[in-house]
Design a protein around this motif. Structure first.
Motif, PDB file in Angstrom:
ATOM      1  N   LEU B 263       0.838  -1.199   0.000  1.00  0.00           N
ATOM      2  CA  LEU B 263       0.000   0.000   0.000  1.00  0.00           C
ATOM      3  C   LEU B 263       0.877   1.255   0.000  1.00  0.00           C
ATOM      4  O   LEU B 263       0.695   2.157  -0.822  1.00  0.00           O
ATOM      5  N   VAL B 267       1.315   4.052  -3.008  1.00  0.00           N
ATOM      6  CA  VAL B 267       1.051   5.479  -2.794  1.00  0.00           C
ATOM      7  C   VAL B 267       2.255   6.306  -3.250  1.00  0.00           C
ATOM      8  O   VAL B 267       2.107   7.288  -3.973  1.00  0.00           O
ATOM      9  N   THR B 278      -7.459   1.756  -1.781  1.00  0.00           N
ATOM     10  CA  THR B 278      -7.859   1.767  -0.373  1.00  0.00           C
ATOM     11  C   THR B 278      -7.518   3.102   0.260  1.00  0.00           C
ATOM     12  O   THR B 278      -8.336   3.701   0.958  1.00  0.00           O
ATOM     13  N   TYR B 279      -6.304   3.563  -0.004  1.00  0.00           N
ATOM     14  CA  TYR B 279      -5.839   4.799   0.595  1.00  0.00           C
ATOM     15  C   TYR B 279      -6.744   5.962   0.196  1.00  0.00           C
ATOM     16  O   TYR B 279      -7.171   6.759   1.034  1.00  0.00           O
ATOM     17  N   LEU B 282     -10.096   5.664   1.849  1.00  0.00           N
ATOM     18  CA  LEU B 282     -10.028   5.972   3.278  1.00  0.00           C
ATOM     19  C   LEU B 282     -10.063   7.479   3.498  1.00  0.00           C
ATOM     20  O   LEU B 282     -10.641   7.977   4.449  1.00  0.00           O
ATOM     21  N   GLN B 283      -9.419   8.216   2.579  1.00  0.00           N
ATOM     22  CA  GLN B 283      -9.353   9.659   2.752  1.00  0.00           C
ATOM     23  C   GLN B 283     -10.706  10.321   2.591  1.00  0.00           C
ATOM     24  O   GLN B 283     -10.983  11.318   3.228  1.00  0.00           O
ATOM     25  N   ILE B 290     -13.751   0.712   0.744  1.00  0.00           N
ATOM     26  CA  ILE B 290     -12.875   0.224   1.807  1.00  0.00           C
ATOM     27  C   ILE B 290     -13.237  -1.217   2.151  1.00  0.00           C
ATOM     28  O   ILE B 290     -12.368  -2.086   2.273  1.00  0.00           O
TER      29      ILE B 290
END
Lengths: 337, 322
Positions: B263, B267, B278-279, B282-283, B290
């Motif tokens: 992950l 990024v 996912t990142y 999530l933000q 998610i």
């Protein structure tokens, strides 16, 4: 060591003392402790440095300040000359300890002073969550290994679930939820900026990695004759746990401590790098790397310096962990490790 | 054997269901957290909040919402994103999977190669300086933050040196292997190396210690007494035994990669894989995405764990009865 000396050592010293002595002689332990000592000292004296040497507040933006470099008045922040000229370029390293030794970040703050302050957060969170993790693991490992049965079954299932939940995903999910609103559990309220949140999150996610080996060790210890003798002599459970079981687990705990602290520290900085760990205005090495992202191609020092500190600290901890492991395991020395 | 496999599979399903409930609870039942407020934005009034609650079904009881989400995710597979209303989640996930798999498999090949080669070298070399040097490099490897290493690599390959030494390094991103295999390789080369450094460090250390340990066993002494050559002892016995430990370690590490260091690597290098997806979600609190990615990543872990267990049972029949 002659035969006479070694036999004396066996009879006159406890295993702990023998281990401590060989640890003192270990070159790796000395070097790593020296490095850690310097880093901890610099972090603890961060306010002294920023107040008396750098004369700056590392948490205050200084957008239009100027300083004297080699007799020339230089602005701390300059309009960018590259690209579209829209951004700003902070001052680069002056290599002068009294101001901006390794430059400023995009808000004109002294990066070296921030690094020392960041070290406080990173080390504090790393050590606290490492110890929290150890404590929880010890509790779970001893209880489920000693009492077995349904208690063990429940704990083991819970550990299975956390184990299968990818560490970073669990930490990130918890951080995203908790950091926006804080955690309120009845009378306890933890604000979003509280260090307790990252400590709690990091402390929990690594529990299976430590609790499982401890549980296995307790299970094996429980079958030993000295524990059976204690059970047979009618000792209370608490006495057996504290007097017979716990002392025998301490060596593995000593090995786990540096490793789990290093791991917690790396996790903290990764979360802070993703801006879901330590929250501004507080700084940690991870948040400074994040600050340096936008400046990577103009002022690379901002992002690189904290990473070097993280690597040094983690490497020292791991090196020290190796030394402790070898000191506690005489067989490994026989193997020539 | 059949009973063992069945038991393992039911344990797998139990863990996966628990994880999905845990994720759901983290996002919807954490005390003091209001998902509607997150979705509606900072200064939403009561009316908007009520509207959001109704349209995202947040006014229904938790168990019903959980079951409905699971049904959309696994049965009808038409779960939609909270942020881009109407955007289906499953296609987003399946689009991201090849990039992630390319990243983790390539990195795994590199770290296994490095780990095994240097691990054996460190354990067996007669030259005195080799073992401590490799040990030191291993410590460095496990101590470097992977995202920071990625940044440093970017600094070298994408900044000033990009015009000279690293002219051949493409811009950050990902190119599918079916689109252009050569560009696929070039885009992933540095992410692979970055991700592999940490694990190569771990594997060198583990393998070296394992080989040293096996080398002090009695049966190795027996082999020596029988006159077997050192090379034969090293490869036929010590390394082979040590590789069993490595296999189980690999299963765990490879499984947890998707939701872990991969992950961070995605990024940093801008690879549009499951980790970056996912990142991003999530933000902006995009729970359906998610949920899908976490389920995928956890499935990966659980599957690799089960595979290791089954492999063990095949290798060592005693395990089956436990």
């Amino acid at each position: 060591m002659s035969l006479k000396e070694s036999s004396e050592a066996i009879f006159s010293e406890s295993p702990g003392k023998i281990a401590l002595r060989s640890l003192r002689k270990d070159k790796r332990a000395r070097i790593s402790l020296a490095i850690l000592g310097v880093i901890v000292f610099l972090s603890l004296t961060a306010p002294l440095y920023s107040h008396f040497i750098a004369h700056t507040d590392p948490f205050e933006s200084t957008l239009d300040a100027t300083i004297m470099v080699n007799g020339i008045t230089t602005p701390v922040l300059e309009a960018s000359t590259t690209g579209l000229g829209l951004g700003i370029t902070p001052i680069g390293p002056t290599w002068n300890l009294s101001h901006y030794f390794i430059g400023a970040d995009s808000q004109g703050r002294d990066v070296l002073a921030r690094l020392f302050y960041g070290g406080r957060s990173t080390l504090f969170i790393g050590v606290s969550s490492g110890l929290l993790c150890l404590l929880l693991s010890l509790l779970i490992g001893i209880i489920s290994g000693y009492y077995r049965g349904w208690v063990d079954a429940i704990f083991s299932r819970v550990l299975d679930i956390i184990w299968a939940f990818p560490v970073y995903l669990l930490a990130i999910s918890l951080s995203v939820v908790l950091l926006t609103s804080g955690l309120s559990l009845g009378f306890i309220h933890l604000g979003p900026g509280s260090f307790a949140l990252p400590i709690f999150i990091i402390g929990v996610v690594y529990v299976p990695y430590i609790a499982r080996p401890i549980r296995a060790q307790v299970l094996a210890l429980r079958e030993n004759d000295f524990v059976r003798a204690a059970v047979g002599s009618g000792a209370k459970n608490s006495t057996i746990i504290f007097r017979e079981i716990l002392p025998n687990i301490i060596p593995s705990l000593m090995v786990f401590i540096p490793i789990i602290v290093a791991l917690s520290m790396l996790t903290e900085s990764a979360l802070s790098f993703l801006s879901i760990g330590v929250q501004p205005p507080a700084a940690s090495w991870g948040t400074i790397i994040n600050d340096g992202l936008g400046l990577l191609y103009t002022r690379p020092m901002v992002g690189i310096a904290p990473g070097i500190l993280i690597a040094f600290t983690a490497a020292s901890l791991n090196l020290y962990g190796d030394a402790v492991r070898d000191a506690l395991d005489p067989k490994s020395r026989a193997r020539g490790d | 054997m059949l009973a063992f496999v069945t038991r393992r599979i039911s344990a797998m399903i139990f863990v996966l269901v628990s994880i999905s409930i845990l994720v759901f609870l983290i996002f919807f039942a954490t005390p003091g957290v209001d998902p509607a407020a997150r979705i509606a934005g900072r200064n939403a009034d009561q009316e908007t909040l009520a509207q959001v609650r109704h349209s995202f079904e947040l006014d229904k009881p938790l168990p019903i919402r959980y079951l409905s989400m699971m049904r959309h995710l696994f049965v009808s597979q038409d779960l939609t994103s909270y942020v881009n209303r109407g955007a289906k989640v499953i296609p987003q996930l399946t689009q991201a999977i090849p990039a992630t798999l390319s990243l983790v498999i390539g990195a795994a090949i590199i770290w296994l190669g490095l780990g095994i080669f240097f691990g054996i070298k460190a354990a067996s070399s007669r030259r005195k300086w080799i073992d401590p040097t490799i040990g030191f490099l291993g410590i460095i490897g496990i101590s470097l933050p992977v995202y920071w290493l990625g940044e440093v690599v970017n600094l070298f390959t994408q900044a000033k040196l990009h015009n000279s030494v690293f002219r051949w390094v493409p811009q950050l991103g990902y190119v599918g292997i079916t689109d252009n295999p050569f560009q696929w390789f070039l885009h992933l080369l540095f992410p692979w190396l970055t991700l592999a450094v940490l694990y190569a460090g771990i594997y060198v250390r583990v393998l070296r210690n394992e080989i040293r340990m096996v080398m002090s066993e009695d049966y190795i002494k027996t082999e020596r007494a029988k006159g077997a050559s050192e090379t034969r002892i090293l490869y036929k016995h010590a390394t082979r035994m040590s590789l069993i430990t490595l296999v189980s370690l690999f299963g765990l590490d490879f499984g947890s990669l998707v939701g872990g260091y991969a992950l961070l690597t995605e990024v940093v290098f801008g690879i549009q894989g499951v980790g970056r997806l996912t990142y991003q979600s999530l933000q902006n609190f995009d729970l359906p995405v998610i949920m899908a990615t976490v389920m995928y990543a956890s499935f990966f872990v659980v599957f690799m764990n089960a595979l290791v267990d089954v492999l063990y049972a095949v290798l060592d029949p005693r395990v089956r009865r436990v």
